[in-house]
Design a protein around this motif. Structure first.
Motif, mmCIF file in Angstrom:
data_model
loop_
_atom_site.group_PDB
_atom_site.id
_atom_site.type_symbol
_atom_site.label_atom_id
_atom_site.label_comp_id
_atom_site.label_asym_id
_atom_site.label_seq_id
_atom_site.Cartn_x
_atom_site.Cartn_y
_atom_site.Cartn_z
ATOM 1 N N GLU A 120 0.663 -1.188 0.067
ATOM 2 C CA GLU A 120 0.010 0.075 -0.084
ATOM 3 C C GLU A 120 0.691 1.247 -0.030
ATOM 4 O O GLU A 120 0.325 2.527 -0.529
ATOM 5 C CB GLU A 120 -0.768 -0.127 1.251
ATOM 6 N N PHE A 121 1.972 1.359 0.605
ATOM 7 C CA PHE A 121 2.788 2.386 0.910
ATOM 8 C C PHE A 121 3.554 2.793 -0.584
ATOM 9 O O PHE A 121 4.180 3.739 -0.572
ATOM 10 C CB PHE A 121 3.654 2.414 2.106
ATOM 11 N N LEU A 122 3.664 2.227 -1.522
ATOM 12 C CA LEU A 122 4.182 2.109 -2.767
ATOM 13 C C LEU A 122 3.604 2.753 -3.977
ATOM 14 O O LEU A 122 2.287 2.415 -4.295
ATOM 15 C CB LEU A 122 4.996 0.694 -3.196
ATOM 16 N N VAL A 123 3.844 3.540 -4.794
ATOM 17 C CA VAL A 123 3.418 4.145 -6.090
ATOM 18 C C VAL A 123 4.579 3.723 -6.928
ATOM 19 O O VAL A 123 5.758 4.317 -6.987
ATOM 20 C CB VAL A 123 3.081 5.681 -5.951
ATOM 21 N N PRO A 124 4.220 2.949 -8.116
ATOM 22 C CA PRO A 124 5.299 2.754 -8.980
ATOM 23 C C PRO A 124 6.110 3.824 -9.546
ATOM 24 O O PRO A 124 5.391 4.882 -9.893
ATOM 25 C CB PRO A 124 4.462 1.923 -10.139
ATOM 26 N N TYR A 125 7.201 3.861 -9.718
ATOM 27 C CA TYR A 125 8.149 4.672 -10.249
ATOM 28 C C TYR A 125 8.316 6.027 -9.597
ATOM 29 O O TYR A 125 8.645 6.981 -9.944
ATOM 30 C CB TYR A 125 7.743 5.041 -11.846
#
Length: 126
Positions: free
Chosen positions: A12-17
């Motif tokens: 949940e804490f990641l956004v790609p790139y």
């Protein structure tokens, strides 16, 4: 022959790139002028520009995911012709409480609908 299948899910804490947690990006998108995120102005501008470039696509992805997973809801309330900002329309799909960006990004990524914008350039070698 053994067939191995790998399944990936985005935390949940990641956004790609992106190099910042989704919470940081969400804070800037929600409160453009009143935040304490330690990033330069050009980074903040790129986040806002990125968000508004993809928001309509994400809305349509989320509506599609709802249909594929047979979730109920009035999808007409999120169409571009309806009143409200992009954030308000997304809020109708994922809620507007803290964590809304993760609730947008995660299903789009996990349903393989995230637009891949990065390329690797390999030399021909030799």
């Amino acid at each position: 022959m053994l067939h191995v299948q790998i399944h990936h899910e985005l935390p949940e804490f990641l956004v790609p790139y992106k190099r910042y947690k989704s919470e940081c990006i969400e804070t800037v998108l929600t409160n453009r002028s009143n935040h304490d995120i330690p990033a330069d102005e050009s980074t903040l501008y790129r986040w806002i520009d990125w968000f508004y470039f993809y928001v309509e696509y994400w809305i349509h992805c989320l509506v599609s995911i709802k249909h594929q997973t047979k979730q109920d809801g009035d999808d007409l309330k999120v169409l571009p012709e309806t009143s409200g900002t992009a954030l308000q329309r997304l809020g109708r799909l994922v809620g507007n409480a803290s964590g809304w960006l993760a609730r947008v990004v995660r299903p789009v990524v996990n349903f393989y609908l995230w637009v891949h914008t990065r390329s690797a350039f390999l030399s021909g070698g030799g």
